[in-house]
Design an enzyme around this catalytic site. Structure first.
Site, mmCIF file in Angstrom:
data_model
loop_
_atom_site.group_PDB
_atom_site.id
_atom_site.type_symbol
_atom_site.label_atom_id
_atom_site.label_comp_id
_atom_site.label_asym_id
_atom_site.label_seq_id
_atom_site.Cartn_x
_atom_site.Cartn_y
_atom_site.Cartn_z
ATOM 1 N N VAL A 87 41.128 63.277 40.720
ATOM 2 C CA VAL A 87 40.380 62.502 41.862
ATOM 3 C C VAL A 87 40.663 61.146 40.481
ATOM 4 C CG1 VAL A 87 37.919 61.175 42.761
ATOM 5 C CG2 VAL A 87 38.479 63.364 42.498
ATOM 6 N N SER A 130 34.992 64.340 29.775
ATOM 7 C CA SER A 130 35.337 65.677 29.427
ATOM 8 C C SER A 130 36.027 66.126 28.166
ATOM 9 C CB SER A 130 36.511 66.934 30.283
ATOM 10 O OG SER A 130 36.296 68.062 30.007
ATOM 11 N N THR A 182 26.769 72.011 24.455
ATOM 12 C CA THR A 182 26.511 73.274 25.357
ATOM 13 C C THR A 182 26.341 73.494 26.835
ATOM 14 O OG1 THR A 182 24.744 72.597 25.518
ATOM 15 C CG2 THR A 182 25.131 73.919 23.818
ATOM 16 N N TYR A 194 19.454 69.048 17.948
ATOM 17 C CA TYR A 194 19.965 69.953 16.751
ATOM 18 C C TYR A 194 18.968 70.689 16.063
ATOM 19 C CZ TYR A 194 24.626 71.670 19.328
ATOM 20 O OH TYR A 194 25.595 71.696 20.152
ATOM 21 N N TYR A 197 18.644 77.769 26.777
ATOM 22 C CA TYR A 197 18.858 77.439 27.448
ATOM 23 C C TYR A 197 18.110 77.698 28.669
ATOM 24 C CZ TYR A 197 23.531 77.859 24.746
ATOM 25 O OH TYR A 197 24.518 76.908 24.125
#
Ligand SMILES: Cc1cc2nc3c(=O)[nH]c(=O)nc-3n(C[C@H](O)[C@H](O)[C@H](O)COP(=O)(O)OP(=O)(O)OC[C@H]3O[C@@H](n4cnc5c(N)ncnc54)[C@H](O)[C@@H]3O)c2cc1C
Length: 464
Positions: free
Chosen positions: A174, A216, A421, A125, A12
């Site tokens: 949109v 998404s 993530t 991963y 991160y």
């Protein structure tokens, strides 16, 4: 609840780079990074009931349960390059027994992998979260935010942006982009949107830039209630993928959304949120697991047909949560299977039935959750980013030939980093913004923990 975000401070890189300069809304003088680090010093993850079997016994997870064959298969996959792996699935690389190891149950339920998901993503991963190998059974590497991630991460960032003159518009969808091609360059010239069902057009002028969310994972999500199951929505109901689909048609450099959104049976799972006004459930869970809320991470019912897990976060989980109210979250990777205690698939269950199934696995009296309000949430595209894919299925953050359009999402191609993530979306946004705006600032590199796998491979070669 949207599930508690599991973060690490060993990875991160971009997320913490961002939040080290965003002021906390709760602790004056501290940044979001400061307050999160301090919180995690006080509330360390140390799961003591990571897997629970059908006898309601805590499974010993001090061993990953690997055979030598499993180890060799793991090393083969981790050493293969992405071109070799192509669009293969995890099942193409492992024998059936691998999917019965303690490792698989812990890894799959921590990160939401399914056996049919992308071998490339699984390999990434293994490299990215290599440090979690030695602590996956206690989740000691996992860091949490103080409250839910909306209040702890989104709100402080939104406040900072607003302070710096950013104008945020919500409730606005949109629907299309006007564009032209000039000297071989793709240029967006206008945005069409729906605001409270009214069509609007926004001009995009010379010098303007457009950053677009292409896809998404929470698209077409739906909520149920204590008495109803969530509706079975698809992308046709939400229209969330349509814009990317329109733009990508005939433009391979804009990716291939069909690789991700064409099979709900492979990308769906269901979560649930329980609100309690009686401490009985938390008390019994604390006693059973040996963990105070916020220190246990996931408790997974390994033998449950739905493959159900629950997480008791530190309370309060919401800044304005009333005293005496407790909330927890759970999810199941196989909502299409019939339950062990409720004779129907989770996808058809209401909140009361999900609570009955949960109490069945825990052997808790139904009274324990008598005051509970359980809200199921169906997410048909939740693991769409893990679908098997070719590299060309994801556009670059700034696609070749684009002058003023960039993509920011979980569906862009970034070398080495892993999807599902927060970090991936922050990194994608930094890459898109820095490149289009010519920002001369280094993006923190992906930490190369994966080098250790090469030395592990050498050890196996030498028979160690
Ligand atoms: C249940 C769950 C658990 C998770 N757990 C973790 C975890 O433990 N650790 C972790 O790091 N990450 C986790 N994640 C992943 C992480 O939350 C996501 O990767 C991240 O939020 C994605 O951010 P994003 O901004 O790219 O996209 P999103 O958060 O999906 O936001 C995109 C937004 O764009 C909007 N949008 C899309 N198209 C349009 C359009 N045409 N017009 C207007 N608006 C549009 C969508 O409505 C949405 O609000 C989890 C996600 C979920 C759902």
């Amino acid at each position: 609840m949207r599930g508690g975000r599991m973060l690490t401070t060993d990875n991160y890189e971009c997320t913490w780079e961002l939040y080290k300069s965003i002021p906390s809304l709760n602790h004056e003088g501290q940044t979001v990074l400061d307050e999160t680090v301090e919180f995690n010093e006080r509330h360390k993850s140390n799961a003591m009931a990571r897997l629970v079997d059908s006898r309601r016994a805590k499974v010993s997870v001090t061993s990953m349960g690997f055979s030598m064959e499993d180890r060799i298969e793991l090393l083969k996959l981790s050493q293969a390059d992405e071109d070799t792996l192509g669009a293969s699935c995890i099942t193409d690389w492992f024998s059936p027994v691998f999917f019965e190891t303690e490792f698989w149950y812990m890894w799959a339920t921590t990160f939401a992998f399914q056996p049919w998901h992308s071998a490339v993503e699984f390999r990434r991963y293994l490299h990215r979260f290599l440090l979690e190998f030695s602590r996956i059974e206690t989740l000691a590497g996992v860091k949490r935010t103080i409250y839910n991630q909306y209040e702890s991460l989104v709100l402080p960032l939104q406040a900072w942006l607003t302070l710096h003159g950013v104008h945020l518009v919500a409730d606005c969808k949109v629907t299309d982009l006007d564009h032209k091609t000039e000297n071989g360059k793709f240029i967006v010239t206008g945005i069409h949107c729906l605001r409270q069902d009214t069509s609007e057009a926004i001009a995009v002028n010379d010098g303007d830039f457009v950053f677009m969310q292409n896809g998404s994972m929470t698209d077409a999500s739906s909520l149920g209630s204590m008495t109803s199951a969530p509706s079975m929505l698809t992308k046709a109901d939400s229209g969330g993928w349509t814009l990317w689909e329109k733009l990508a048609q005939g433009r391979p450099e804009f990716g291939n959304p069909a690789a991700f959104n064409s099979c709900i049976a492979q990308s769906c799972w269901e979560s649930f949120t329980v609100t309690l006004k009686n401490p009985a459930f938390f008390d019994r869970m604390t006693q059973f697991s040996g963990n105070q809320p916020g220190t246990g991470g996931l408790v997974t019912f390994r033998d449950s047909n739905w493959l159900m897990s629950i997480v008791l976060a530190h309370q309060p989980h919401f800044a304005n949560q009333p005293a005496g109210v407790q909330v927890f979250w759970g999810y199941s990777l196989f909502p299409d299977r019939v339950g062990n205690f409720v004779p129907k698939p989770m996808a058809e269950c209401n909140g009361a039935e999900i609570l009955r199934e949960l109490c069945g696995h825990l052997r808790f009296d139904p009274d324990t959750v008598a005051s509970g309000n359980c809200i199921p949430c169906r997410m048909p595209y939740i693991t769409s980013m893990f679908m098997p894919r070719m590299r060309s299925d994801r556009p670059l953050p700034v696609p070749c030939g684009s002058r003023n359009l960039a993509f920011t999402s979980q569906f862009v191609e970034i070398p080495d980093d892993v999807v599902f993530t927060v970090e991936y979306s922050v990194r994608a946004a930094q890459m898109a913004v820095y490149e289009l705006l010519g920002v001369d600032r280094e993006i923190p590199p992906v930490t190369p923990h994966g080098q250790a796998t090469a030395s592990a491979a050498r050890c196996v070669d030498q028979g160690v």
